[in-house]
Scaffold this active site. Sequence first.
Site, PDB file in Angstrom:
ATOM      1  N   ASN A  53       0.812  -1.220   0.000  1.00  0.00           N
ATOM      2  CA  ASN A  53       0.000   0.000   0.000  1.00  0.00           C
ATOM      3  C   ASN A  53       0.849   1.275   0.000  1.00  0.00           C
ATOM      4  OD1 ASN A  53       0.861  -0.201   2.602  1.00  0.00           O
ATOM      5  ND2 ASN A  53      -1.164  -0.333   3.533  1.00  0.00           N
ATOM      6  N   HIS A  83       3.864   4.380   4.443  1.00  0.00           N
ATOM      7  CA  HIS A  83       3.583   4.281   5.880  1.00  0.00           C
ATOM      8  C   HIS A  83       3.588   5.687   6.437  1.00  0.00           C
ATOM      9  CE1 HIS A  83       3.906   3.264  10.150  1.00  0.00           C
ATOM     10  NE2 HIS A  83       4.779   4.253  10.200  1.00  0.00           N
TER      11      HIS A  83
HETATM   12  P1  IDP Z   1      -1.444   1.549   8.440  1.00  0.00           P
HETATM   13  O1  IDP Z   1      -0.217   1.309   7.577  1.00  0.00           O
HETATM   14  O2  IDP Z   1      -2.545   2.189   7.653  1.00  0.00           O
HETATM   15  O3  IDP Z   1      -1.134   2.258   9.729  1.00  0.00           O
HETATM   16  P2  IDP Z   1      -1.701  -0.850  10.053  1.00  0.00           P
HETATM   17  O4  IDP Z   1      -3.012  -1.412  10.542  1.00  0.00           O
HETATM   18  O5  IDP Z   1      -0.813  -0.207  11.045  1.00  0.00           O
HETATM   19  O6  IDP Z   1      -2.024   0.114   8.831  1.00  0.00           O
HETATM   20  O7  IDP Z   1      -0.918  -2.064   9.357  1.00  0.00           O
HETATM   21  C1  IDP Z   1       0.438  -1.931   9.033  1.00  0.00           C
HETATM   22  C2  IDP Z   1       0.653  -2.499   7.649  1.00  0.00           C
HETATM   23  O8  IDP Z   1       0.422  -3.896   7.685  1.00  0.00           O
HETATM   24  C3  IDP Z   1      -0.306  -1.975   6.588  1.00  0.00           C
HETATM   25  O9  IDP Z   1       0.106  -0.759   6.023  1.00  0.00           O
HETATM   26  C4  IDP Z   1      -0.314  -3.088   5.582  1.00  0.00           C
HETATM   27  O10 IDP Z   1       0.837  -3.004   4.746  1.00  0.00           O
HETATM   28  C5  IDP Z   1      -0.192  -4.319   6.476  1.00  0.00           C
HETATM   29  N1  IDP Z   1      -1.509  -4.858   6.758  1.00  0.00           N
HETATM   30  C6  IDP Z   1      -2.418  -4.379   7.641  1.00  0.00           C
HETATM   31  N2  IDP Z   1      -3.522  -5.127   7.655  1.00  0.00           N
HETATM   32  C7  IDP Z   1      -3.315  -6.110   6.763  1.00  0.00           C
HETATM   33  C8  IDP Z   1      -4.101  -7.224   6.326  1.00  0.00           C
HETATM   34  O11 IDP Z   1      -5.234  -7.447   6.767  1.00  0.00           O
HETATM   35  N3  IDP Z   1      -3.536  -8.013   5.366  1.00  0.00           N
HETATM   36  C9  IDP Z   1      -2.291  -7.800   4.865  1.00  0.00           C
HETATM   37  N4  IDP Z   1      -1.536  -6.781   5.253  1.00  0.00           N
HETATM   38  C10 IDP Z   1      -2.020  -5.944   6.191  1.00  0.00           C
HETATM   39 MG    MG Z   2      -0.059   1.679  11.375  1.00  0.00          MG
END
Ligand code: IDP
Ligand code: MG
Length: 172
Positions: A135, A138
């Site tokens: 995505n 960060h």
């Molecule tokens: P954020 O990056 O929007 O803060 P977080 O919930 O902190 O999101 O998750 C950290 C990273 O872990 C996300 O940016 C994404 O790359 C990965 N991630 C989060 N949830 C999922 C999931 O359900 N499947 C696969 N990867 C995930």
């Molecule tokens: Mg996060």
Amino acid sequence: MGLRHDVPPIQLPSRADGWEGMSLERTLVLIKPDGVQRGLVGELVGRFERRGLHLVGLKLTSVSRELAERHYGEHRGRPFFDAVIEFITSSPVVAMVWEGPNSVSMVRSMMGPTNPAAAPSGTIRGDFGVDIGQNVVHGSDSPSRAEQEIALFFDLAELVSWEREGGRWVYP
Ligand code: IDP
Ligand code: MG
């Protein structure tokens, strides 16, 4: 965690009118391996610059497994933990520190929600991503996390305090 920098005081602009309720913050932004590999560094740095945020740290770096596990420590035990560690260590990232009023939440809103499939156009993830694992960016999710994450990725000496010419046209 013992990881916080002894953060030097941030100089508020001389005229702080209209800033009530806002705090000058620093936030950690990573352009993840997919963003670097896809040649999006210039585009993404440009978005934060054009918004008017102030760049105080920037480097291309590889993320070690140890750093990745500390950075994503809050997600240990979740099903995607191994995948996210694998991904962030797979290829270089660009790490940046951006300063500005409420920069933590401002960057989060520019990034869009975690899942690009749900991210509106106009956000970074909505414009450049389709997969929740890849995505693109960060951004720290709170000012206290930002301090910890900045200290994980940068030595204090790598952060530069400087004044931008014409900055008053962004911060009145
Ligand atoms: P954020 O990056 O929007 O803060 P977080 O919930 O902190 O999101 O998750 C950290 C990273 O872990 C996300 O940016 C994404 O790359 C990965 N991630 C989060 N949830 C999922 C999931 O359900 N499947 C696969 N990867 C995930
Ligand atoms: Mg996060």
